[in-house]
Write a protein that holds these residues in place. Structure first.
Motif, PDB file in Angstrom:
ATOM      1  N   GLY A 209      43.427  38.886  45.539  1.00  0.00           N
ATOM      2  CA  GLY A 209      42.748  40.006  45.041  1.00  0.00           C
ATOM      3  C   GLY A 209      42.021  39.809  43.774  1.00  0.00           C
ATOM      4  N   VAL A 210      42.940  39.157  42.743  1.00  0.00           N
ATOM      5  CA  VAL A 210      42.260  39.049  41.662  1.00  0.00           C
ATOM      6  C   VAL A 210      41.005  37.716  41.632  1.00  0.00           C
ATOM      7  CG1 VAL A 210      42.725  37.806  39.257  1.00  0.00           C
ATOM      8  CG2 VAL A 210      44.361  39.463  40.345  1.00  0.00           C
ATOM      9  N   ILE A 211      41.476  36.849  42.481  1.00  0.00           N
ATOM     10  CA  ILE A 211      40.313  35.684  42.613  1.00  0.00           C
ATOM     11  C   ILE A 211      38.905  36.275  43.495  1.00  0.00           C
ATOM     12  CG2 ILE A 211      39.770  33.778  43.773  1.00  0.00           C
ATOM     13  CD1 ILE A 211      42.725  32.984  43.588  1.00  0.00           C
ATOM     14  N   PHE A 212      39.104  37.062  44.613  1.00  0.00           N
ATOM     15  CA  PHE A 212      37.941  37.439  45.173  1.00  0.00           C
ATOM     16  C   PHE A 212      37.500  39.032  45.100  1.00  0.00           C
ATOM     17  CE2 PHE A 212      40.073  34.147  47.982  1.00  0.00           C
ATOM     18  CZ  PHE A 212      39.072  33.088  47.697  1.00  0.00           C
ATOM     19  N   ALA A 213      38.525  39.666  44.791  1.00  0.00           N
ATOM     20  CA  ALA A 213      37.771  41.169  44.540  1.00  0.00           C
ATOM     21  C   ALA A 213      37.073  41.244  43.281  1.00  0.00           C
ATOM     22  CB  ALA A 213      39.123  42.102  44.616  1.00  0.00           C
ATOM     23  N   PHE A 217      33.936  44.180  42.352  1.00  0.00           N
ATOM     24  CA  PHE A 217      33.746  44.898  41.330  1.00  0.00           C
ATOM     25  C   PHE A 217      32.783  44.686  40.360  1.00  0.00           C
ATOM     26  CE2 PHE A 217      36.182  46.258  37.328  1.00  0.00           C
ATOM     27  CZ  PHE A 217      36.379  47.581  37.718  1.00  0.00           C
ATOM     28  N   GLY A 218      32.680  43.061  40.100  1.00  0.00           N
ATOM     29  CA  GLY A 218      31.466  42.898  39.198  1.00  0.00           C
ATOM     30  C   GLY A 218      30.257  43.509  39.599  1.00  0.00           C
ATOM     31  N   ARG A 219      30.006  43.285  41.018  1.00  0.00           N
ATOM     32  CA  ARG A 219      28.716  43.886  41.454  1.00  0.00           C
ATOM     33  C   ARG A 219      28.549  45.598  41.305  1.00  0.00           C
ATOM     34  NH1 ARG A 219      29.060  40.065  46.248  1.00  0.00           N
ATOM     35  NH2 ARG A 219      28.523  38.154  45.360  1.00  0.00           N
ATOM     36  N   VAL A 224      26.218  50.101  38.904  1.00  0.00           N
ATOM     37  CA  VAL A 224      26.172  51.297  38.254  1.00  0.00           C
ATOM     38  C   VAL A 224      25.911  51.616  36.770  1.00  0.00           C
ATOM     39  CG1 VAL A 224      28.068  53.039  37.602  1.00  0.00           C
ATOM     40  CG2 VAL A 224      28.409  51.961  39.727  1.00  0.00           C
ATOM     41  N   LEU A 225      26.199  50.419  36.167  1.00  0.00           N
ATOM     42  CA  LEU A 225      25.909  50.387  34.519  1.00  0.00           C
ATOM     43  C   LEU A 225      24.713  49.888  34.269  1.00  0.00           C
ATOM     44  CD1 LEU A 225      29.340  49.638  33.066  1.00  0.00           C
ATOM     45  CD2 LEU A 225      28.413  51.966  33.158  1.00  0.00           C
ATOM     46  N   ARG A 226      23.896  49.070  35.420  1.00  0.00           N
ATOM     47  CA  ARG A 226      22.639  48.488  35.474  1.00  0.00           C
ATOM     48  C   ARG A 226      22.791  47.285  34.222  1.00  0.00           C
ATOM     49  NH1 ARG A 226      18.190  53.166  36.275  1.00  0.00           N
ATOM     50  NH2 ARG A 226      19.113  53.828  38.426  1.00  0.00           N
ATOM     51  N   ILE A 227      23.931  46.435  34.392  1.00  0.00           N
ATOM     52  CA  ILE A 227      24.197  45.492  33.626  1.00  0.00           C
ATOM     53  C   ILE A 227      24.097  43.921  34.111  1.00  0.00           C
ATOM     54  CG2 ILE A 227      25.122  46.697  31.553  1.00  0.00           C
ATOM     55  CD1 ILE A 227      28.010  45.798  32.817  1.00  0.00           C
ATOM     56  N   ARG A 228      24.278  43.025  33.530  1.00  0.00           N
ATOM     57  CA  ARG A 228      24.302  41.636  34.331  1.00  0.00           C
ATOM     58  C   ARG A 228      25.917  41.359  34.034  1.00  0.00           C
ATOM     59  NH1 ARG A 228      22.611  36.479  33.399  1.00  0.00           N
ATOM     60  NH2 ARG A 228      22.750  36.801  31.113  1.00  0.00           N
ATOM     61  N   GLY A 230      28.837  42.268  34.597  1.00  0.00           N
ATOM     62  CA  GLY A 230      29.570  42.567  35.515  1.00  0.00           C
ATOM     63  C   GLY A 230      30.070  41.392  36.377  1.00  0.00           C
ATOM     64  N   THR A 231      28.998  40.451  36.497  1.00  0.00           N
ATOM     65  CA  THR A 231      29.309  39.154  37.470  1.00  0.00           C
ATOM     66  C   THR A 231      30.309  38.309  36.561  1.00  0.00           C
ATOM     67  OG1 THR A 231      26.953  39.265  37.757  1.00  0.00           O
ATOM     68  CG2 THR A 231      27.990  37.322  38.338  1.00  0.00           C
ATOM     69  N   MET A 232      30.815  38.595  35.400  1.00  0.00           N
ATOM     70  CA  MET A 232      31.560  37.670  34.689  1.00  0.00           C
ATOM     71  C   MET A 232      32.791  38.118  35.355  1.00  0.00           C
ATOM     72  SD  MET A 232      30.170  38.191  30.718  1.00  0.00           S
ATOM     73  CE  MET A 232      31.385  36.959  29.880  1.00  0.00           C
ATOM     74  N   LEU A 233      33.211  38.947  35.840  1.00  0.00           N
ATOM     75  CA  LEU A 233      34.573  39.397  36.252  1.00  0.00           C
ATOM     76  C   LEU A 233      34.817  38.504  37.751  1.00  0.00           C
ATOM     77  CD1 LEU A 233      34.615  43.439  36.054  1.00  0.00           C
ATOM     78  CD2 LEU A 233      35.595  41.605  34.637  1.00  0.00           C
ATOM     79  N   ASP A 234      33.628  38.083  38.170  1.00  0.00           N
ATOM     80  CA  ASP A 234      33.807  37.400  39.441  1.00  0.00           C
ATOM     81  C   ASP A 234      34.225  35.826  38.891  1.00  0.00           C
ATOM     82  OD1 ASP A 234      33.765  35.801  41.916  1.00  0.00           O
ATOM     83  OD2 ASP A 234      31.528  36.458  42.184  1.00  0.00           O
ATOM     84  N   LEU A 235      35.559  35.574  39.042  1.00  0.00           N
ATOM     85  CA  LEU A 235      36.007  34.294  38.579  1.00  0.00           C
ATOM     86  C   LEU A 235      35.446  32.923  39.396  1.00  0.00           C
ATOM     87  CD1 LEU A 235      39.698  34.979  37.748  1.00  0.00           C
ATOM     88  CD2 LEU A 235      37.768  34.606  36.099  1.00  0.00           C
ATOM     89  N   GLU A 236      35.501  33.290  40.764  1.00  0.00           N
ATOM     90  CA  GLU A 236      34.855  32.281  41.532  1.00  0.00           C
ATOM     91  C   GLU A 236      33.452  32.016  41.030  1.00  0.00           C
ATOM     92  OE1 GLU A 236      35.836  31.011  45.951  1.00  0.00           O
ATOM     93  OE2 GLU A 236      34.629  33.049  45.667  1.00  0.00           O
ATOM     94  N   GLN A 237      32.497  32.936  40.841  1.00  0.00           N
ATOM     95  CA  GLN A 237      31.157  32.870  40.487  1.00  0.00           C
ATOM     96  C   GLN A 237      31.001  32.236  39.188  1.00  0.00           C
ATOM     97  OE1 GLN A 237      28.590  33.727  42.388  1.00  0.00           O
ATOM     98  NE2 GLN A 237      27.658  32.340  40.661  1.00  0.00           N
TER      99      GLN A 237
END
Lengths: 287, 306
Positions: A209-213, A217-219, A224-228, A230-237
């Motif tokens: 969950g932490v790795i893939f979810a 969540f980031g997207r 929602v917040l119209r920011i960029r 959030g992608t940082m929360l995607d550890l794989e990315q």
């Protein structure tokens, strides 16, 4: 002391050097992991893709063999940084799944059985404990990521000649550094989750969950917040962004700046370390 | 005898709660009992000695080594049997004890050899290849004891070793503790709320209440002193008998109905009491050493503290 003499005898022999004692834990942990047939089968499955890559590299250097089967050499993928980047992304996913299988069995049994006090009442520190448990994952994940990657690189170098190796030695560097970053991230997540969740299956699910979810969540956060950011929360990315930069791919930094990705990974590691050292204690104090 | 544990104003706090408050004193007995009601701070004292808790004030020394600076050294010298159920369920006893031995610094082969030896020693020889998860409570306690002594420590700390044991298992545990004490190769610190366990195994006792030391006694000395205190019950006129005893240096006090309490002088042979009674044709109905049991000492200490 012979066993028939059931009297207590002290120990007066030599002691092992203190620095080497953290290596005792991986030996026993691996001994407890490998009776699982599923784990052995999965570990074998992790080598299918590197084996396929090795065959591919071999074939791409034996055009006469390809002509027998009427295959055009031009249709073959070139063995370059992109090839090894793809290899790393595939093996990173396998490494994540392997972590979810192995990780929960490392710390959670000790926490669930109150065994931590038995480790720390000896000349053995929390840092050594974490290093010992982490080395299990580092060893196994290395076996499926950068070690076969480096072997593939050497196969390619031996077939393509010295000039190719001289021009592309940095690819080997990128394979090792990129894989090690991912291994450290996975190991810390696994240990932290394993320390906090005593139930193995739940801990495994939480690791995945932490790795893939984080991606979803980031997207959602971006939308929602119209920011960029959030992608940082995607550890794989984050890792893929770093690898793109390490492999000098043209699209590197398109979605996320490599520095931002590195910061996100460092922050995730620090949070995991904090969680880990909060839980790895000989006993819990109720204030 | 050099002290095993020295407490020098040791205080420990968890948040705003003071768990140990200015503990001072030293113990040097071969087996020291740590007594006190629940919540007195016994386990916290042990944990502080092992470096699990940080002192808020003061310090303590184990074999002269400060718990602040020589934590690793102290841990190398100590073996700890915790109160909680501490084991790794899917490991066999021999693997578990061997691993703990190796973590204490034993080489691989020596650890394996000693794991077998201590498991035989504690009575788990036949069950040593079984996973610990399948052990009964008594067997787990013995496995915990085995891991505490596998590396041959100088100080063995036993936190409630007879917890949850049935009477035969308790007897076995007490016998083992006494044997270890008598072997003379280690000191024992036994933490228990069961007075009988401490009385049967220890020669020194430290009583804690509300984080303070309320009494420190050498049980051996108390036992020796108690042997000089005798109660006699006679039938008949005992006035001459009391005088005869007093003439031989005994301090006598009659408590009526033929009862005499006396403190015997050093070197007094107890058989003289019977001889003097026989000379006066006096019937002795009862003779007992009026000894303070550990329970008396404990209750007195609790009363004094309140």
């Amino acid at each position: 002391m012979a066993v028939y003499k059931r009297t207590y005898q002290g120990y007066s022999g030599a002691a092992t050097p203190a620095w080497s004692r953290f290596l005792i834990l991986p030996r026993y942990s691996l001994g407890r992991l490998f009776p699982s047939k599923f784990l052995v089968l999965f570990l074998m499955a992790c080598f299918f893709y590197p084996a396929g890559c090795a065959v591919f590299i071999y074939l791409s250097h034996h055009l006469s063999f390809l002509r027998v089967f009427n295959i055009q050499a031009a249709n073959f993928l070139e063995i370059n940084a992109n090839f090894f980047y793809i290899y790393c992304t595939v093996q990173a996913t396998m490494a994540s799944l392997l972590t979810a299988l192995v990780g929960p069995g490392l710390v959670s049994p000790d926490v669930a059985n109150h065994a931590l006090a038995l480790y720390f009442c000896r000349p053995f520190s929390r840092f050594e404990y974490a290093a010992g448990k982490m080395s299990v994952l580092i060893g196994l994940l290395s076996l499926v990521t950068w070690i076969p990657g480096l072997i593939l690189f050497l196969i390619q170098a031996s077939l393509a000649g010295r000039s190719w190796m001289a021009a592309n030695w940095w690819i080997a560097q990128a394979i090792v550094v990129g894989s090690l970053i991912w291994i450290v991230v996975l190991s810390l997540i696994a240990l932290a989750m394993s320390a906090w969740v005593k139930w193995r299956i739940a801990a495994g699910a939480l690791i995945l969950g932490v790795i893939f979810a984080g991606a979803g969540f980031g997207r959602a956060l971006n939308a929602v917040l119209r920011i960029r950011g959030g992608t940082m929360l995607d550890l794989e990315q984050d890792s893929f962004t770093l690898w793109s930069a390490l492999f000098r791919l043209p699209g590197a930094g398109r979605d996320l700046d490599p520095l931002e990705a590195a910061n996100a990974i460092a922050a995730a590691c620090l949070v995991c370390l904090w969680l880990l050292f909060k839980k790895i204690r000989p006993f819990e104090v109720v204030k | 005898m050099s002290p095993v544990i020295e407490l020098d104003g040791l205080s420990v706090r968890f948040g705003n709660r003071t768990v140990l408050n200015d503990l001072r004193g030293s113990v040097s007995g071969r087996a020291v009992g740590l007594l006190g009601p629940n919540g007195a701070g016994k386990s916290t004292l042990i944990r502080t000695l092992l470096g699990f808790c940080q002192p808020w004030a003061g310090t303590a020394r184990v074999y002269g080594r400060d718990i602040g600076g020589a934590r690793r050294e102290i841990r190398a010298l100590a073996g700890y049997m915790p109160e909680d159920e501490s084991f790794i369920a899917d490991m066999s006893a021999v693997s578990f004890v061997r691993m703990m031995g190796e973590l204490s610094g034993l080489p691989r082969d020596a650890a394996l050899e000693r794991a077998h030896e201590v498991l035989f020693y504690v009575g788990l020889g036949e069950a040593r290849y079984r996973p610990l998860g399948t052990y009964s409570l008594g067997m787990r306690q013995l496995a915990k004891l085995a891991q505490a002594i596998v590396h041959g420590p100088k100080l063995v700390i036993l936190d409630e070793p007879t917890n949850g044991l049935d009477p035969p298992a308790r007897q076995r545990m007490i016998r083992l503790i006494r044997e270890m004490k008598d072997a003379g190769q280690m000191h024992l610190l036994l933490c228990s709320h069961l007075l009988r366990d401490v009385e049967e195994t220890c020669d020194e006792v430290l009583i804690l209440k509300d984080g303070r030391i309320v009494h420190c006694a050498n049980l051996e000395e108390e036992r020796r002193a108690n042997k000089r205190f005798v109660e006699i019950e006679t039938s008949g006129d005992d006035a001459g008998f009391a005088q005869a005893l007093a003439a031989r240096g005994c301090q006598c006090s009659a408590s009526g109905a033929g009862r005499l309490k006396m403190v015997l002088p050093a070197g007094f042979d107890t058989r003289d009491i019977f001889r003097l009674a026989a000379e006066r044709d006096l019937q002795l109905r009862r003779l007992s050493y009026r000894r303070d049991s550990l329970e008396d000492i404990f209750l007195k200490a609790m009363e004094t503290a309140t």
